[in-house]
Structure formats: C-alpha cells, structure tokens
Design an enzyme around this catalytic site. Structure first.
Site, PDB file in Angstrom:
ATOM      1  N   LYS A 176       1.903  19.654 -18.607  1.00  0.00           N
ATOM      2  CA  LYS A 176       3.156  19.766 -17.844  1.00  0.00           C
ATOM      3  C   LYS A 176       3.678  21.189 -18.044  1.00  0.00           C
ATOM      4  O   LYS A 176       4.848  21.405 -18.368  1.00  0.00           O
ATOM      5  CB  LYS A 176       4.152  18.704 -18.344  1.00  0.00           C
ATOM      6  CG  LYS A 176       5.417  18.571 -17.534  1.00  0.00           C
ATOM      7  CD  LYS A 176       5.212  17.863 -16.203  1.00  0.00           C
ATOM      8  CE  LYS A 176       6.486  17.915 -15.375  1.00  0.00           C
ATOM      9  NZ  LYS A 176       6.327  17.261 -14.049  1.00  0.00           N
ATOM     10  N   ASP A 210       2.089  14.153 -14.082  1.00  0.00           N
ATOM     11  CA  ASP A 210       2.612  13.149 -13.142  1.00  0.00           C
ATOM     12  C   ASP A 210       1.651  12.945 -11.973  1.00  0.00           C
ATOM     13  O   ASP A 210       1.399  11.817 -11.546  1.00  0.00           O
ATOM     14  CB  ASP A 210       4.035  13.483 -12.656  1.00  0.00           C
ATOM     15  CG  ASP A 210       4.285  14.964 -12.500  1.00  0.00           C
ATOM     16  OD1 ASP A 210       3.349  15.756 -12.713  1.00  0.00           O
ATOM     17  OD2 ASP A 210       5.408  15.352 -12.146  1.00  0.00           O
TER      18      ASP A 210
END
Ligand code: NAI
Ligand code: MG
Length: 340
Positions: A176, A210
């Site tokens: 991320k 994600d």
C-alpha cells in the site's frame, strides 16, 4: 536417506486423529523420521501445567523441524497464544500458505497460488496503545508498524527462492505504498531490488492490496506467488483459503532461520473431536510442505498427488467435503494411492 530427527506435537482435539493418519502416509511413502514427541496446548497444561513446556521448546531448538497439530489455547488464566509464542521464540519470519483447487465444481477451478506473509514485523509487533485525554482513558489509540530493510529483504528473498525451487513463474509484491509511503514504500523498494536479482528466471509485478483483494475474487488464476507484509498477508491468506472452500484442505508453514514448524491452518475442532471423522488432508499437506522443506521434493509431490487422487478420482471424502469416509478410511485410501 538418513533418518531425520523431528519434533512431533500431535495437538488437541482432532490433532491426534489427523496426526496418526499423517504418520501412516509418511510411513507408506518410506519417509522415516526419528520423532521426538512433545506436548503443547491443553495436552501440555494437563501434563506439565503450562501450554508451552520448556521441553517442547528445547526439542524444537534441537531438531529445528516440527510437525504440529492444532493446539487449543486455554481460555482465561492469562495464557498467551502458543502459536504466537512459538513464532516469537524461533523468529519464524515466513508464513507460507498454498491455496489450490482440489475439489472440482467449486467456485473456482484453477486456483494455484501461494501467499508468503512476513510473520514478525509490520503492525503485529505489539506497539498498540491507548492514551488518556481529559477524563477519557481511552480517548486515542495508536499502533506502530515496524518495517525494516533486513526483514523485508529476507522475506522477499524467501519468496523468490521459494518460487525458484517450486517451479513457480511469478512473484507479486503486494503493498500500500501509495498511502503508507514509508513502511509499505520501504517494503516495495526492497522487494523490487531483490526481484532484479531473479530477472529472467522469475517474473515480478506489484499490486496495491485493495486491488489484490478484488482481483483474488475476480480472477484468482492470475496469481502465482504473493509476497506481502504481516497484516495484508493475514487477511489475504484467509481470503485465498475461502476461494477453494474448506479448512480441511489448508496447510501452513512457519519458517525461520533456526526452525520450521508445519501445521494445518485449522484449529482443534472440538465439535468433532474423538468422532473419527476429521479431514486429515490439511495435516497431510503440511507434512508434504515439511518434505519439500528438507529437500524431499519428489516425496512431497507424491503425497500431494495421492491426496488429490483420493479425493477427486477415488471420491473418498470426509464429511466436511460432502463424503462419508472416516478419517481412518481416508488415510487408508491415501496410503493405497501412495503405494500404487
Ligand atoms: P476450528 O478450525 O477448530 O474449527 C472451525 C470449524 O471447522 C469447526 O466446525 C470444525 O469442526 C471444522 N474443522 C476444522 N478442521 C477440520 C478438519 N480437519 N476436518 C473437518 N472439519 C474441520 O476453529 P475454532 O473452533 O475456532 O477453534 C477451536 C480451537 O482451536 C480454539 O481453542 C482455537 O484457539 C484453536 N486454534 C488453533 C490453531 C492452531 O493451533 N494453529 C488455529 C486455529 C484455532
Ligand atoms: Mg489470521
């Protein structure tokens, strides 16, 4: 081969049933171990008054190799998780969980991926605190994530070496780094640098976590090996296990420099313990990973093929997979396949 010393913890609940079944197939494979049987969990509380006796730790320190059944963490009494304690004690930095479609007709037919999760750093280092503001004792909470160059380097290297020795083609670095520029950014930078050393042999790409979670549901076949930090790996590996349905089929390995522990992902299943109907496949697949780990790749592969043939071709299945076979019958069928 010389007889290899290894620690055996049968575990609680269904642990002894699935471990016995696993020992039978190892025997049929001709894989002999000099087992040092030790105790952990509830069995150890009953025998030694503690869920993790020193004798168990000493044994693993000596053999460096352990096959372990599920352990019941006693509720109350201030016991910490035995699994977390083992991970810390032996610095088991790589958590390896393969996910593969075995039973046809499920949601996904061609899943065959491995998640390699960093097991010692990130948000799981225990720096998780609340702070008092005014009259509120828990007005603010803060967690700290620790990512080191060394920790990232060793897990990335583990992933690429794993890919190399297991005939895998691609490693996906999951991160991320767009938001967590320091922690996830360092992990990505280090992993990419390790990837360069395998250029031409193992392909590499990277994905934001994600998007990875979504892609796993949409098109899981695109993944081969995934390497990621602790929290992301924890979440994604459960997601991946869910894709192919069934705790009874999910093995895991915890690998460190000083020891390696192989176990099923599931727990002690108290609801079916003692009934002789538990699926021993996860424990058998964990044993296959142990064989891979000690360089017995051919035997590991034979064991995996035997389990698959038993379930798919022979249609011998335990109740969790919709069948009627008892644990012992299933083990017998796998033994027959191994010998065939
Ligand atoms: P669990 O994984 O033991 O059971 C969840 C459900 O899956 C139950 O319905 C069980 O019957 C079924 N199941 C699990 N393994 C199966 C198998 N091999 N064959 C057929 N069905 C199977 O999870 P639960 O009930 O939350 O935990 C029970 C105990 O296990 C707890 O004390 C927990 O702390 C411990 N545990 C230990 C782990 C370990 O040692 N690595 C991992 C997870 C839980
Ligand atoms: Mg988890």
């Amino acid at each position: 081969m010389s007889i290899r010393e290894a620690t055996l913890i049968q575990g609680d609940g269904i642990g002894p049933e699935i471990t016995q079944a696993t020992l039978q197939v190892l025997d049929a494979l001709g894989m002999q171990f000099d087992w040092d049987e030790q105790f952990g969990g509830m069995a150890a509380v009953e025998k030694a008054g503690t869920p993790l006796p020193n004798a168990t730790l000493d044994s693993i320190r000596h053999t460096k190799l352990c096959l372990k059944g599920p352990l019941t963490t006693p509720v109350g009494g201030g016991y910490r998780s035995v699994n977390v304690a083992l991970r810390q004690e032996f610095d088991l930095y790589a958590n390896v969980r393969p996910t593969k479609t075995i039973v046809p007709g499920g949601r996904y037919e061609h899943v065959d991926l491995v998640i390699i999760r960093e097991n010692t750093e990130g948000l799981y280092v225990g720096l998780d605190h609340t702070f008092k503001i005014g009259g509120d004792r828990r007005a603010l909470a803060q967690a700290m994530s620790i990512v080191t160059r060394e920790g990232s380097e060793r897990i990335a290297r583990y992933a690429f070496e794993y890919a190399k020795t297991h005939g895998r083609k691609k490693v996906t670095i999951v991160h991320k780094a767009n938001i967590l520029k320091a922690t996830s950014g360092l992990f990505l930078e280090v992993a990419r640098r390790v990837a360069e050393q395998y250029a031409g042999a193992i392909a590499c790409d990277d994905k934001i976590v994600d998007n990875t979670a979504m892609q796993l549901v949409i098109k899981p076949e695109q993944f081969d090996v995934i390497v990621t930090t602790n929290l992301f790996g924890d979440i994604l590996s459960d997601e991946a296990a869910g894709l192919v349905g069934g705790l009874g089929l999910a093995p895991g390995a915890n690998i460190g420099t000083h020891a390696a522990i192989f176990e099923p992902v599931h727990g002690s299943a108290p609801d079916i313990a003692g009934k002789g109907i538990a699926n021993p496949s996860a424990q058998m697949l964990a044993a296959a990973m142990m064989l891979d780990h000690i360089g017995e790749l051919e035997a590991g592969q034979r064991l995996r093929c035997a389990i698959e043939a038993t379930i798919v071709t022979d249609n011998v299945r335990t109740p969790d997979l919709g069948g009627r076979a008892a644990t012992a019958e299933f083990a017998h069928a796998v033994v027959k396949r191994v010998r065939a």
